[in-house]
Design a protein around this motif. Structure first.
Motif, PDB file in Angstrom:
ATOM      1  N   CYS A  70       0.846  -1.190   0.000  1.00  0.00           N
ATOM      2  CA  CYS A  70       0.000   0.000   0.000  1.00  0.00           C
ATOM      3  C   CYS A  70       0.884   1.244   0.000  1.00  0.00           C
ATOM      4  N   GLN A  71       0.612   2.157  -0.915  1.00  0.00           N
ATOM      5  CA  GLN A  71       1.444   3.346  -1.036  1.00  0.00           C
ATOM      6  C   GLN A  71       1.102   4.400   0.018  1.00  0.00           C
ATOM      7  N   ARG A  72       0.091   4.133   0.817  1.00  0.00           N
ATOM      8  CA  ARG A  72      -0.265   5.080   1.865  1.00  0.00           C
ATOM      9  C   ARG A  72       0.362   4.663   3.200  1.00  0.00           C
ATOM     10  N   MET A  77      -0.954  -5.466   1.142  1.00  0.00           N
ATOM     11  CA  MET A  77      -2.387  -5.544   0.859  1.00  0.00           C
ATOM     12  C   MET A  77      -2.621  -6.679  -0.137  1.00  0.00           C
ATOM     13  N   ASP A  78      -3.666  -7.454   0.147  1.00  0.00           N
ATOM     14  CA  ASP A  78      -4.010  -8.552  -0.757  1.00  0.00           C
ATOM     15  C   ASP A  78      -4.448  -7.989  -2.094  1.00  0.00           C
ATOM     16  N   GLY A 142     -11.039   2.741   4.726  1.00  0.00           N
ATOM     17  CA  GLY A 142     -11.348   2.179   6.030  1.00  0.00           C
ATOM     18  C   GLY A 142     -10.374   1.094   6.469  1.00  0.00           C
ATOM     19  N   ALA A 143      -9.735   0.440   5.492  1.00  0.00           N
ATOM     20  CA  ALA A 143      -8.876  -0.704   5.804  1.00  0.00           C
ATOM     21  C   ALA A 143      -7.414  -0.308   5.970  1.00  0.00           C
TER      22      ALA A 143
END
Ligand SMILES: [Zn+2]
Length: 170
Positions: A70-72, A77-78, A142-143
């Motif tokens: 995830c770039q955040r 992340m799947d 949200g995830a």
């Protein structure tokens, strides 16, 4: 030792052959560079055939799961892989002609690859998956485990992947 499958692509298409199998993500080094970790396994099927004009093609299906970063929040992340791609087999002259026509406005319905008597199937799968990956993957808001506020940019997609999808769905 993992055996890499090779096919004679024109013979494969002309005789309607089919190959399927599973490959661990860890066996795909170029793909691995784009992933968070080497977890995951991909199932693939490659079917040879001819289109309505008698031109040779390969229908490639890939399903499975891998993990992007995830770039955040920079956590894993799947990322589910569900690809169905039709690739036309061309000789070099046809491919060159296609390249020259890229700006001519002539839309090709399907991607073309060079017909190869010793086609590396895993290399082909790897290429297609790489084309399909988002360039800046992010969790759903949200995830995501990032605690920072403010980063609400829309997910950026690899423009080549979008182009490829447009071409493939045409
Ligand atoms: Zn995240």
């Amino acid at each position: 030792m993992f055996a890499r499958p090779f096919i004679d692509s024109l013979d494969f298409a002309g005789n309607g052959r089919q190959i399927s199998g599973e490959v661990p993500v860890a066996e795909l080094p170029r793909l691995l560079d784009a992933l968070e970790n080497p977890q995951g396994i991909l199932s693939y099927t490659v079917r040879g055939g001819l289109d309505s004009r008698g031109d040779p093609l390969l229908d490639v299906s890939i399903t499975g799961q891998c993990q992007l970063r995830c770039q955040r929040c920079l956590n894993a992340m799947d990322y589910p892989v569900h690809l169905d791609v039709r690739l036309m087999l061309c000789d070099q002259a046809s491919l060159d002609a296609l390249d020259e026509n890229v700006t001519g406005g002539e839309e090709e319905a399907f991607d073309s690859i060079l017909a190869d008597a010793h086609l590396d199937v895993l290399d082909l799968l790897e290429e297609e998956i790489l084309l399909s990956l988002p360039i800046a993957p992010r969790h759903e808001l949200g995830a995501c485990q990032a605690t920072g506020s403010g980063d609400t940019h829309e997910e950026e997609k690899n423009p080549f992947a979008i182009l490829a999808k447009l071409k493939r769905n045409a």
